[in-house]
Design an enzyme around this catalytic site. Structure first.
Site, PDB file in Angstrom:
ATOM      1  N   SER A   1      21.290 -51.185   6.752  1.00  0.00           N
ATOM      2  CA  SER A   1      20.977 -51.889   5.513  1.00  0.00           C
ATOM      3  C   SER A   1      19.864 -51.164   4.765  1.00  0.00           C
ATOM      4  CB  SER A   1      20.622 -53.346   5.833  1.00  0.00           C
ATOM      5  OG  SER A   1      20.605 -54.144   4.680  1.00  0.00           O
TER       6      SER A   1
ATOM      7  N   GLY B   1      16.356 -55.237   6.328  1.00  0.00           N
ATOM      8  CA  GLY B   1      15.637 -56.433   5.915  1.00  0.00           C
ATOM      9  C   GLY B   1      15.291 -56.443   4.446  1.00  0.00           C
TER      10      GLY B   1
END
Length: 538
Positions: free
Chosen positions: A199, A120
């Site tokens: 991520s 995120g």
């Protein structure tokens, strides 16, 4: 009188032994914990592992105290401060984790443990059951732990005072210490812990790998590496405004000022900030971790950057629709125009999607693989190339063009409410394959310990001599040669001339460049092309 006594006795029984047969009690070293047994697995939701001081919300967390009474781990609705649908929300009292176990597990078991760190961009996301259900993983007899950590200004500011840096990363470290201490009480093996990140979570996992020891013994890095320059702050200067005068204050002034700000004000004041991990006592610019024999699985999707430019589906080349000068100036603000022109011309044919894919994901992945191999780690590498009905990012952003982009693989590892419950045969096969590979790696340190109908291909580790990788497509195949050799060749040579402008962690591979050294041999043709471009723009 008899009926009164019977009523009182029955009431006591109901209080001590709840009527709900799904409630499970676990005696742990931190106190009794109550969870719920479901159809597929048992959940322990919202277990607090750390506390944050309301008067110092950007300060360090402390371990949560042991439970004096049974803790009802039934809800994971707490959310770390962030924007959701444009609204500032969340609480700093969000340092919680979820523990998921197979229904049959007992405290005496020693099942492999998989700890997941969500992505995120360090500013959003969560690990709620509704977001990342481990249903597909749990059936392989593993325990899954999913953690929350502070985000944005609360977790990733870079003030001059190092005590306030990287609180989100330090939260993750604190959660791993909780797992080391407590997970055995849930039937987990605290000596067999695999850290998984996606991520920003993958960048975090890699940084923890390079800078800590003993809390996990394997790692899976999905679309993010410590070498990613976009999310590493290279100096002690403050991140652009929290305001900048705030993050430069001395400890007491900083604490007093921030304690008077509510969460919404802090979020709104920093809504345009790109938050990054910064160097401190936990994250060293030059890592020194011992990776001898350490097991690492890592990979990317084939077109990572497509999600950044979802409208670039018909024309991805350099056109009036994409101002490369602005894009490159933002990427390399201190590099001269000639350097930017070299990059722009290399990507005239490749396009903006490939540029973002290569700069943020692919080249850092190449550099990381070299570093791991130089330090004698065992590396399994993959490319996710399957375009099915559960490609997470494509479905979420309604991207219809052929190809796989960032986060697309998550729909095959986790059960998600956004997808139809009717799973196609092809998608189910990919779920079976990926979860088998991931859990085999967690169990044995080898994703394909033996051939099977689901996994007919033997996935061998990559080496410096032959960079093999697994192509995760409808048909599994092991391919030889690095997947991004041409890309690595270009960026190696670019940084050979512009290494002083590189921002990020130092892997000892950009300053003393050697044409014959490293896992990727640079072809003379690429070198000549680069030199011709360089001379032309000089």
């Amino acid at each position: 009188m008899f009926f009164l006594k019977l009523f009182v006795f029955s009431s006591v029984l109901v209080c001590v032994f709840p009527l709900d047969p799904s409630v499970v009690s676990v005696k742990t070293s931190i106190g009794e914990v109550l969870g719920r047994r479901g159809d597929h697995f048992t959940t322990f939701l919202g277990l607090p592992y750390g506390d944050v001081d309301d008067n110092d919300p950007l300060g360090p967390a402390t371990p949560h105290p042991d439970f004096e009474t049974p803790f009802e781990a039934f809800s994971d609705l707490a959310l770390c401060p962030q924007f959701v649908d444009g609204e500032a929300t969340g609480t700093v009292h969000c340092l919680q984790l979820n523990v998921y176990t197979p229904n049959h597990v007992t405290a005496g078991d020693k099942l492999p443990v998989m700890v997941y760190i969500h992505g995120g961009a360090f500013v959003e996301g969560n690990s709620r059951l509704s977001t990342f259900s481990p249903k597909f993983l749990i059936r392989h007899d593993v325990i899954v732990v999913a953690i929350h950590y502070r985000l944005g200004a609360f977790g990733f500011i870079c003030p001059r005072r190092k005590e306030y840096r990287n609180q989100g990363l330090k939260d993750q470290f604190l959660a791993l210490k909780w797992v080391k201490r407590v997970i055995k009480d849930f039937g987990g093996d605290n000596g067999n812990v695999t850290l998984i990140g996606h991520s920003a979570g993958s960048i975090s996992a890699d940084l923890l790998l390079l800078n800590t020891e003993g809390l996990f013994n394997k790692v899976i890095l999905q679309s993010g590496n410590a070498a990613t320059p976009t999310f590493i702050e290279d100096n002690s200067q403050p991140t652009e405004n929290i305001q900048s005068n705030v993050v430069n204050m001395m400890d007491r002034e900083f604490k007093d000022l921030v304690s008077n700000m509510n969460i919404s004000y802090i979020l709104e004041s920093t809504s345009n900030v790109t938050f990054r991990v910064c160097f401190d006592e936990l994250v060293k610019k030059t890592p020194d971790s011992d990776l001898e024999g350490f097991k690492i699985m890592l990979g990317t999707t084939w077109e990572e950057g497509l999600f950044l430019y979802p409208n670039a589906v018909e024309d991805r080349n350099f056109t009036e629709n994409f101002n490369y000068s602005i894009i490159l100036k933002n990427t390399f603000p201190n590099i001269d125009d000639r350097g930017n022109e070299i990059v722009k011309n290399f990507y005239l044919q490749n396009g903006v999607v490939d540029f973002s894919s290569d700069y943020i994901f692919n080249y850092p992945s190449e550099r990381s693989v070299r570093y791991y191999l130089r330090n004698n780690a065992v590396v399994y590498r993959y490319i996710f190339n399957y375009d099915g009905g559960r490609n997470y990012m494509k479905v979420m952003k309604n991207i219809t063009i052929r190809g796989t982009t960032h986060a697309d693989e998550l729909g095959y590892l986790f059960d998600m409410s956004m997808f139809d419950t009717n799973i196609s045969d092809a998608d189910q096969l990919m779920i079976d394959r990926m979860t088998s590979l991931w859990t085999n790696f967690a169990k044995y340190g080898d994703p394909t310990p033996s051939p099977s109908p689901v996994l007919p291909v033997r996935w061998s580790p990559t080496t410096a001599d032959q960079g093999s990788y697994l192509d995760l497509d409808a048909a599994l195949s092991l391919r030889s040669g690095g997947p991004f050799e041409r890309v690595a060749s270009f960026w190696d040579l670019f940084y050979h001339h512009y290494a002083k402008f590189y921002k990020g962690i130092d892997l000892h591979d950009l300053h003393d460049f050697d044409m014959e050294n490293g896992s990727v041999m640079i072809s003379i043709s690429y070198y000549c092309i680069f030199l011709l471009m360089f001379k032309f723009f000089m």
